[in-house]
Design an enzyme around this catalytic site. Sequence first.
Site, mmCIF file in Angstrom:
data_model
loop_
_atom_site.group_PDB
_atom_site.id
_atom_site.type_symbol
_atom_site.label_atom_id
_atom_site.label_comp_id
_atom_site.label_asym_id
_atom_site.label_seq_id
_atom_site.Cartn_x
_atom_site.Cartn_y
_atom_site.Cartn_z
ATOM 1 N N LYS A 9 4.153 -30.704 -12.387
ATOM 2 C CA LYS A 9 4.252 -31.303 -11.055
ATOM 3 C C LYS A 9 3.966 -32.808 -11.069
ATOM 4 O O LYS A 9 3.408 -33.344 -12.038
ATOM 5 C CB LYS A 9 3.279 -30.576 -10.117
ATOM 6 C CG LYS A 9 3.647 -29.113 -9.833
ATOM 7 C CD LYS A 9 2.714 -28.559 -8.759
ATOM 8 C CE LYS A 9 3.078 -27.147 -8.365
ATOM 9 N NZ LYS A 9 2.232 -26.710 -7.211
ATOM 10 N N TYR A 49 11.092 -24.172 -2.280
ATOM 11 C CA TYR A 49 9.895 -23.556 -1.698
ATOM 12 C C TYR A 49 10.185 -22.841 -0.368
ATOM 13 O O TYR A 49 9.259 -22.607 0.413
ATOM 14 C CB TYR A 49 8.802 -24.599 -1.519
ATOM 15 C CG TYR A 49 8.060 -24.921 -2.803
ATOM 16 C CD1 TYR A 49 7.272 -23.962 -3.439
ATOM 17 C CD2 TYR A 49 8.139 -26.181 -3.380
ATOM 18 C CE1 TYR A 49 6.590 -24.246 -4.611
ATOM 19 C CE2 TYR A 49 7.454 -26.478 -4.559
ATOM 20 C CZ TYR A 49 6.681 -25.496 -5.162
ATOM 21 O OH TYR A 49 5.997 -25.782 -6.328
ATOM 22 N N ASN A 112 -1.883 -29.214 -8.091
ATOM 23 C CA ASN A 112 -2.423 -28.328 -9.121
ATOM 24 C C ASN A 112 -1.593 -28.316 -10.411
ATOM 25 O O ASN A 112 -1.619 -27.354 -11.164
ATOM 26 C CB ASN A 112 -2.660 -26.931 -8.552
ATOM 27 C CG ASN A 112 -1.403 -26.274 -8.049
ATOM 28 O OD1 ASN A 112 -0.329 -26.869 -8.087
ATOM 29 N ND2 ASN A 112 -1.518 -25.048 -7.583
ATOM 30 N N HIS A 115 3.683 -25.387 -11.808
ATOM 31 C CA HIS A 115 4.225 -24.211 -11.116
ATOM 32 C C HIS A 115 4.718 -23.230 -12.165
ATOM 33 O O HIS A 115 5.249 -23.652 -13.197
ATOM 34 C CB HIS A 115 5.415 -24.596 -10.219
ATOM 35 C CG HIS A 115 6.257 -23.420 -9.832
ATOM 36 N ND1 HIS A 115 5.940 -22.607 -8.782
ATOM 37 C CD2 HIS A 115 7.357 -22.864 -10.413
ATOM 38 C CE1 HIS A 115 6.835 -21.612 -8.717
ATOM 39 N NE2 HIS A 115 7.702 -21.753 -9.695
ATOM 40 N N GLU A 126 14.736 -18.977 -9.926
ATOM 41 C CA GLU A 126 14.250 -20.348 -10.114
ATOM 42 C C GLU A 126 14.945 -21.020 -11.291
ATOM 43 O O GLU A 126 15.260 -22.214 -11.240
ATOM 44 C CB GLU A 126 12.730 -20.338 -10.282
ATOM 45 C CG GLU A 126 12.022 -19.955 -8.985
ATOM 46 C CD GLU A 126 10.516 -19.782 -9.119
ATOM 47 O OE1 GLU A 126 9.874 -19.469 -8.101
ATOM 48 O OE2 GLU A 126 9.978 -19.956 -10.233
HETATM 49 P P1 ATP Z 1 3.096 -21.759 -7.963
HETATM 50 O O1 ATP Z 1 4.030 -20.936 -7.131
HETATM 51 O O2 ATP Z 1 3.200 -23.248 -7.680
HETATM 52 O O3 ATP Z 1 3.112 -21.450 -9.403
HETATM 53 P P2 ATP Z 1 1.004 -20.053 -7.091
HETATM 54 O O4 ATP Z 1 1.963 -18.936 -7.255
HETATM 55 O O5 ATP Z 1 -0.290 -19.983 -7.823
HETATM 56 O O6 ATP Z 1 1.622 -21.427 -7.505
HETATM 57 P P3 ATP Z 1 1.627 -20.014 -4.267
HETATM 58 O O7 ATP Z 1 0.840 -19.167 -3.351
HETATM 59 O O8 ATP Z 1 2.992 -19.571 -4.687
HETATM 60 O O9 ATP Z 1 0.713 -20.313 -5.565
HETATM 61 O O10 ATP Z 1 1.727 -21.464 -3.626
HETATM 62 C C1 ATP Z 1 2.686 -22.383 -4.077
HETATM 63 C C2 ATP Z 1 2.059 -23.751 -4.149
HETATM 64 O O11 ATP Z 1 1.690 -24.164 -2.836
HETATM 65 C C3 ATP Z 1 0.753 -23.817 -4.953
HETATM 66 O O12 ATP Z 1 0.962 -24.040 -6.330
HETATM 67 C C4 ATP Z 1 0.042 -24.987 -4.316
HETATM 68 O O13 ATP Z 1 0.458 -26.230 -4.874
HETATM 69 C C5 ATP Z 1 0.500 -24.924 -2.879
HETATM 70 N N1 ATP Z 1 -0.537 -24.264 -2.084
HETATM 71 C C6 ATP Z 1 -0.832 -22.953 -2.060
HETATM 72 N N2 ATP Z 1 -1.851 -22.683 -1.225
HETATM 73 C C7 ATP Z 1 -2.216 -23.890 -0.695
HETATM 74 C C8 ATP Z 1 -3.205 -24.313 0.242
HETATM 75 N N3 ATP Z 1 -4.039 -23.440 0.800
HETATM 76 N N4 ATP Z 1 -3.270 -25.628 0.533
HETATM 77 C C9 ATP Z 1 -2.430 -26.530 -0.016
HETATM 78 N N5 ATP Z 1 -1.463 -26.197 -0.908
HETATM 79 C C10 ATP Z 1 -1.357 -24.907 -1.245
HETATM 80 MG MG MG Z 2 3.951 -18.986 -6.435
#
Ligand code: ATP
Ligand code: MG
Length: 137
Positions: A9, A49, A112, A115, A126
């Site tokens: 990211k 997304y 974070n 992804h 994806e």
């Molecule tokens: P990713 O899909 O990015 O691998 P993930 O599956 O661990 O991560 P998801 O629940 O799919 O998490 O959320 C997608 C992305 O949205 C997260 O990686 C994070 O960057 C962002 N995100 C998720 N929860 C929050 C939150 N509470 N506040 C801000 N950003 C968030």
């Molecule tokens: Mg995810």
Amino acid sequence: IERTFSIIKPDAVRRNLIGKIIARFEENGLRPIAMKKIHMSRQQAEGFYAVHKDRPFYGELVEQMSASPVVVQVLEGENAILKNREVMGATNPENAAEGTIRKDFALSVGENSVHGSDAPETAAEEIKFFFNDDELV
Ligand code: ATP
Ligand code: MG
């Protein structure tokens, strides 16, 4: 053998962490079979997304993901989807296990660093979103 989709990211690319993150994948048996550095448009980030469009953080997420370049990759290996999620660590770096990418590099739950696909169906979707079949080598 399985394939998963990964994004390094903007927060990580900005801090010059591309090589360190790819090393984590390789050390854990995940082989990059496609990679490119791109600057996602707002429209691309919104599309990628779309599953999160009703979540409160959607706007911020789209903003961050299209703010500056990312590295998109296809990773191949045994149980690649689960393995990649183990190597990444928990979504929120405060909850991420020692030795994971997010524990070591992530700034916050939003920024974070990586992804990774969460299931075979999403991995296939994806990968197709960013790569043509002839780019997977
Ligand atoms: P990713 O899909 O990015 O691998 P993930 O599956 O661990 O991560 P998801 O629940 O799919 O998490 O959320 C997608 C992305 O949205 C997260 O990686 C994070 O960057 C962002 N995100 C998720 N929860 C929050 C939150 N509470 N506040 C801000 N950003 C968030
Ligand atoms: Mg995810």
